[in-house]
Design a protein around this motif. Structure first.
Motif, PDB file in Angstrom:
ATOM      1  N   SER A  67       7.222  -9.335  -1.882  1.00 39.67           N
ATOM      2  CA  SER A  67       7.625 -10.559  -2.569  1.00 39.67           C
ATOM      3  C   SER A  67       6.370 -11.350  -2.939  1.00 39.67           C
ATOM      4  CB  SER A  67       8.554 -11.407  -1.699  1.00 39.67           C
ATOM      5  OG  SER A  67       7.862 -11.913  -0.587  1.00 39.67           O
ATOM      6  N   GLU A  68       6.453 -12.062  -4.036  1.00 41.26           N
ATOM      7  CA  GLU A  68       5.303 -12.833  -4.518  1.00 41.26           C
ATOM      8  C   GLU A  68       5.253 -14.171  -3.804  1.00 41.26           C
ATOM      9  OE1 GLU A  68       1.900 -13.041  -6.446  1.00 41.26           O
ATOM     10  OE2 GLU A  68       3.267 -11.395  -6.803  1.00 41.26           O
ATOM     11  N   THR A  69       4.130 -14.463  -3.155  1.00 37.91           N
ATOM     12  CA  THR A  69       3.945 -15.721  -2.453  1.00 37.91           C
ATOM     13  C   THR A  69       2.688 -16.396  -2.976  1.00 37.91           C
ATOM     14  OG1 THR A  69       4.946 -14.743  -0.484  1.00 37.91           O
ATOM     15  CG2 THR A  69       3.752 -16.803  -0.181  1.00 37.91           C
ATOM     16  N   ILE A  70       2.863 -17.537  -3.628  1.00 36.82           N
ATOM     17  CA  ILE A  70       1.732 -18.260  -4.202  1.00 36.82           C
ATOM     18  C   ILE A  70       1.175 -19.259  -3.201  1.00 36.82           C
ATOM     19  CG2 ILE A  70       0.988 -19.775  -6.084  1.00 36.82           C
ATOM     20  CD1 ILE A  70       3.241 -18.396  -7.760  1.00 36.82           C
ATOM     21  N   GLY A  71       2.066 -19.825  -2.393  1.00 34.53           N
ATOM     22  CA  GLY A  71       1.624 -20.747  -1.344  1.00 34.53           C
ATOM     23  C   GLY A  71       1.025 -22.017  -1.901  1.00 34.53           C
ATOM     24  N   ASN A  72      -0.177 -22.358  -1.445  1.00 32.65           N
ATOM     25  CA  ASN A  72      -0.820 -23.624  -1.785  1.00 32.65           C
ATOM     26  C   ASN A  72      -1.842 -23.491  -2.917  1.00 32.65           C
ATOM     27  OD1 ASN A  72      -1.069 -26.382  -1.304  1.00 32.65           O
ATOM     28  ND2 ASN A  72      -2.864 -26.085  -0.013  1.00 32.65           N
ATOM     29  N   ARG A  73      -1.913 -22.365  -3.545  1.00 36.80           N
ATOM     30  CA  ARG A  73      -2.920 -22.152  -4.593  1.00 36.80           C
ATOM     31  C   ARG A  73      -2.638 -23.053  -5.795  1.00 36.80           C
ATOM     32  NH1 ARG A  73      -1.991 -17.857  -1.616  1.00 36.80           N
ATOM     33  NH2 ARG A  73      -3.755 -16.658  -0.862  1.00 36.80           N
ATOM     34  N   GLN A  74      -3.687 -23.347  -6.566  1.00 34.01           N
ATOM     35  CA  GLN A  74      -3.484 -24.349  -7.606  1.00 34.01           C
ATOM     36  C   GLN A  74      -4.009 -23.989  -8.991  1.00 34.01           C
ATOM     37  OE1 GLN A  74      -5.556 -27.485  -5.515  1.00 34.01           O
ATOM     38  NE2 GLN A  74      -7.185 -27.473  -7.037  1.00 34.01           N
ATOM     39  N   LEU A  75      -4.653 -22.849  -9.175  1.00 35.31           N
ATOM     40  CA  LEU A  75      -5.255 -22.542 -10.472  1.00 35.31           C
ATOM     41  C   LEU A  75      -4.213 -22.445 -11.585  1.00 35.31           C
ATOM     42  CD1 LEU A  75      -7.898 -22.095 -11.927  1.00 35.31           C
ATOM     43  CD2 LEU A  75      -7.674 -19.659 -11.462  1.00 35.31           C
ATOM     44  N   ALA A  76      -3.110 -21.752 -11.363  1.00 37.77           N
ATOM     45  CA  ALA A  76      -2.067 -21.641 -12.389  1.00 37.77           C
ATOM     46  C   ALA A  76      -1.451 -23.007 -12.672  1.00 37.77           C
ATOM     47  CB  ALA A  76      -0.990 -20.646 -11.952  1.00 37.77           C
ATOM     48  N   TYR A  77      -1.257 -23.795 -11.625  1.00 42.19           N
ATOM     49  CA  TYR A  77      -0.717 -25.152 -11.789  1.00 42.19           C
ATOM     50  C   TYR A  77      -1.649 -25.996 -12.650  1.00 42.19           C
ATOM     51  CZ  TYR A  77       0.243 -30.008 -10.599  1.00 42.19           C
ATOM     52  OH  TYR A  77       0.485 -31.359 -10.663  1.00 42.19           O
ATOM     53  N   ASP A  78      -2.940 -25.978 -12.325  1.00 39.22           N
ATOM     54  CA  ASP A  78      -3.920 -26.755 -13.101  1.00 39.22           C
ATOM     55  C   ASP A  78      -3.940 -26.310 -14.556  1.00 39.22           C
ATOM     56  OD1 ASP A  78      -4.669 -28.260 -10.900  1.00 39.22           O
ATOM     57  OD2 ASP A  78      -6.432 -27.030 -10.442  1.00 39.22           O
ATOM     58  N   ALA A  79      -3.891 -24.995 -14.789  1.00 40.05           N
ATOM     59  CA  ALA A  79      -3.922 -24.476 -16.157  1.00 40.05           C
ATOM     60  C   ALA A  79      -2.698 -24.938 -16.940  1.00 40.05           C
ATOM     61  CB  ALA A  79      -4.005 -22.953 -16.144  1.00 40.05           C
ATOM     62  N   SER A 152       5.139 -28.092 -14.126  1.00 41.32           N
ATOM     63  CA  SER A 152       3.862 -28.722 -13.779  1.00 41.32           C
ATOM     64  C   SER A 152       4.009 -30.226 -13.586  1.00 41.32           C
ATOM     65  CB  SER A 152       2.797 -28.411 -14.825  1.00 41.32           C
ATOM     66  OG  SER A 152       3.098 -29.025 -16.052  1.00 41.32           O
ATOM     67  N   ASN A 153       5.077 -30.823 -14.114  1.00 42.06           N
ATOM     68  CA  ASN A 153       5.325 -32.251 -13.904  1.00 42.06           C
ATOM     69  C   ASN A 153       5.955 -32.524 -12.542  1.00 42.06           C
ATOM     70  OD1 ASN A 153       4.319 -33.151 -16.393  1.00 42.06           O
ATOM     71  ND2 ASN A 153       6.224 -32.529 -17.405  1.00 42.06           N
ATOM     72  N   LEU A 154       6.383 -31.482 -11.841  1.00 42.29           N
ATOM     73  CA  LEU A 154       7.040 -31.636 -10.540  1.00 42.29           C
ATOM     74  C   LEU A 154       6.055 -31.676  -9.379  1.00 42.29           C
ATOM     75  CD1 LEU A 154       9.956 -29.085 -11.079  1.00 42.29           C
ATOM     76  CD2 LEU A 154      10.032 -31.574 -11.364  1.00 42.29           C
ATOM     77  N   GLY A 155       4.791 -31.361  -9.632  1.00 42.80           N
ATOM     78  CA  GLY A 155       3.790 -31.281  -8.568  1.00 42.80           C
ATOM     79  C   GLY A 155       3.467 -29.836  -8.248  1.00 42.80           C
ATOM     80  N   ASN A 160       4.619 -24.078  -7.763  1.00 36.35           N
ATOM     81  CA  ASN A 160       4.425 -22.760  -7.150  1.00 36.35           C
ATOM     82  C   ASN A 160       5.744 -22.137  -6.717  1.00 36.35           C
ATOM     83  OD1 ASN A 160       1.706 -22.932  -7.611  1.00 36.35           O
ATOM     84  ND2 ASN A 160       1.153 -23.429  -5.510  1.00 36.35           N
ATOM     85  N   ARG A 161       6.654 -22.947  -6.172  1.00 34.61           N
ATOM     86  CA  ARG A 161       7.966 -22.416  -5.775  1.00 34.61           C
ATOM     87  C   ARG A 161       8.743 -21.920  -6.996  1.00 34.61           C
ATOM     88  NH1 ARG A 161       7.571 -26.210  -1.667  1.00 34.61           N
ATOM     89  NH2 ARG A 161       8.500 -27.909  -2.825  1.00 34.61           N
ATOM     90  N   LYS A 162       8.690 -22.669  -8.085  1.00 34.73           N
ATOM     91  CA  LYS A 162       9.391 -22.256  -9.310  1.00 34.73           C
ATOM     92  C   LYS A 162       8.765 -20.967  -9.867  1.00 34.73           C
ATOM     93  CE  LYS A 162      12.160 -25.871 -10.034  1.00 34.73           C
ATOM     94  NZ  LYS A 162      13.598 -25.779 -10.195  1.00 34.73           N
ATOM     95  N   LEU A 163       7.439 -20.871  -9.828  1.00 31.57           N
ATOM     96  CA  LEU A 163       6.761 -19.676 -10.313  1.00 31.57           C
ATOM     97  C   LEU A 163       7.086 -18.471  -9.432  1.00 31.57           C
ATOM     98  CD1 LEU A 163       4.983 -18.970 -12.691  1.00 31.57           C
ATOM     99  CD2 LEU A 163       2.983 -19.484 -11.293  1.00 31.57           C
ATOM    100  N   GLU A 164       7.131 -18.671  -8.121  1.00 29.66           N
ATOM    101  CA  GLU A 164       7.552 -17.596  -7.213  1.00 29.66           C
ATOM    102  C   GLU A 164       8.965 -17.143  -7.564  1.00 29.66           C
ATOM    103  OE1 GLU A 164       7.178 -19.384  -3.363  1.00 29.66           O
ATOM    104  OE2 GLU A 164       5.017 -19.028  -3.253  1.00 29.66           O
ATOM    105  N   GLY A 165       9.841 -18.098  -7.851  1.00 32.68           N
ATOM    106  CA  GLY A 165      11.215 -17.774  -8.245  1.00 32.68           C
ATOM    107  C   GLY A 165      11.261 -16.952  -9.521  1.00 32.68           C
ATOM    108  N   PHE A 166      10.384 -17.273 -10.471  1.00 31.97           N
ATOM    109  CA  PHE A 166      10.301 -16.484 -11.709  1.00 31.97           C
ATOM    110  C   PHE A 166       9.950 -15.037 -11.393  1.00 31.97           C
ATOM    111  CE2 PHE A 166       7.268 -14.543 -14.644  1.00 31.97           C
ATOM    112  CZ  PHE A 166       8.087 -14.345 -15.742  1.00 31.97           C
ATOM    113  N   TYR A 167       8.934 -14.834 -10.555  1.00 36.46           N
ATOM    114  CA  TYR A 167       8.510 -13.470 -10.234  1.00 36.46           C
ATOM    115  C   TYR A 167       9.584 -12.729  -9.434  1.00 36.46           C
ATOM    116  CZ  TYR A 167       3.822 -14.492 -11.856  1.00 36.46           C
ATOM    117  OH  TYR A 167       2.749 -14.815 -12.637  1.00 36.46           O
ATOM    118  N   GLN A 168      10.235 -13.407  -8.539  1.00 34.75           N
ATOM    119  CA  GLN A 168      11.189 -12.757  -7.638  1.00 34.75           C
ATOM    120  C   GLN A 168      12.584 -12.615  -8.243  1.00 34.75           C
ATOM    121  OE1 GLN A 168      10.732 -15.170  -4.139  1.00 34.75           O
ATOM    122  NE2 GLN A 168       8.660 -14.448  -3.781  1.00 34.75           N
TER     123      GLN A 168
END
Length: 178
Positions: A67-79, A152-155, A160-168
């Motif tokens: 399963s895809e776990t992004i956790g606390n990473r922020q590069l995709a969020y910042d982009a 990205s407006n959600l924080g 990251n949780r939404k992006l994990e949901g997309f992958y999963q």
């Protein structure tokens, strides 16, 4: 963007340079690499503003459990938070590799890219001579620009949780079967 040690492998380095990849040092060694890591979001934002294509693995690692776990990473969020108006965010969802030689299934560490490439080359040669069972691998390219901008407006954590949901979303119960 690619893990810096890959630039030490001659053939891989040539491919990465062909695509103008940016070597990213190991973030676990923050003392030595802190200044570069802090500049990475600016490098990504400037590249996107210039119209360059950026390929970012949001989790920054190969999955260890299917399963895809992004956790606390922020590069995709910042982009995505700073995504220029003329840019798009394309989600790439790959299924069918979990449990293959390219995954960490039943392994303690990420497999060596050099060994994997050599093995894949030999397998390709044998495929010409012999029939071999095939694995179904699916690669989906999905324009997620509108969703990514909204997320990205959600924080960062919710993004990251939404992006994990997309992958999963492609996997039953959020975990790819081996």
């Amino acid at each position: 963007i690619s893990f810096a040690p890959y630039f030490k492998i001659p053939i891989v380095r040539g491919l990465l340079r062909l695509f103008d990849a940016v070597p990213v040092p190991d973030v676990r060694d923050m003392k030595r690499n802190a200044s570069f890591i802090m500049q990475l979001p600016n490098i990504v934002n400037q590249s996107l503003a210039n119209g360059d294509v950026m390929l970012i693995n949001p989790s920054g690692h190969t999955t260890t459990d299917g399963s895809e776990t992004i956790g606390n990473r922020q590069l995709a969020y910042d982009a995505c938070k700073n995504l220029p108006a003329n840019a798009s965010a394309i989600g790439i969802r790959i299924t069918g590799l979990w449990g293959s030689q390219w995954s960490r299934y039943n392994r303690d560490s990420t497999p060596s890219i050099v060994r994997l490439l050599a093995k894949a080359f030999l397998q390709l040669i044998t495929l010409v001579l012999f029939f071999k069972g095939k694995r179904h691998v699916s690669i989906e390219y999905i324009d997620i620009t509108a969703d990514a901008l909204e997320w990205s407006n959600l924080g960062r954590h919710e993004f990251n949780r939404k992006l994990e949901g997309f992958y999963q979303a492609a996997w039953p119960n959020g975990v790819e079967p081996p």
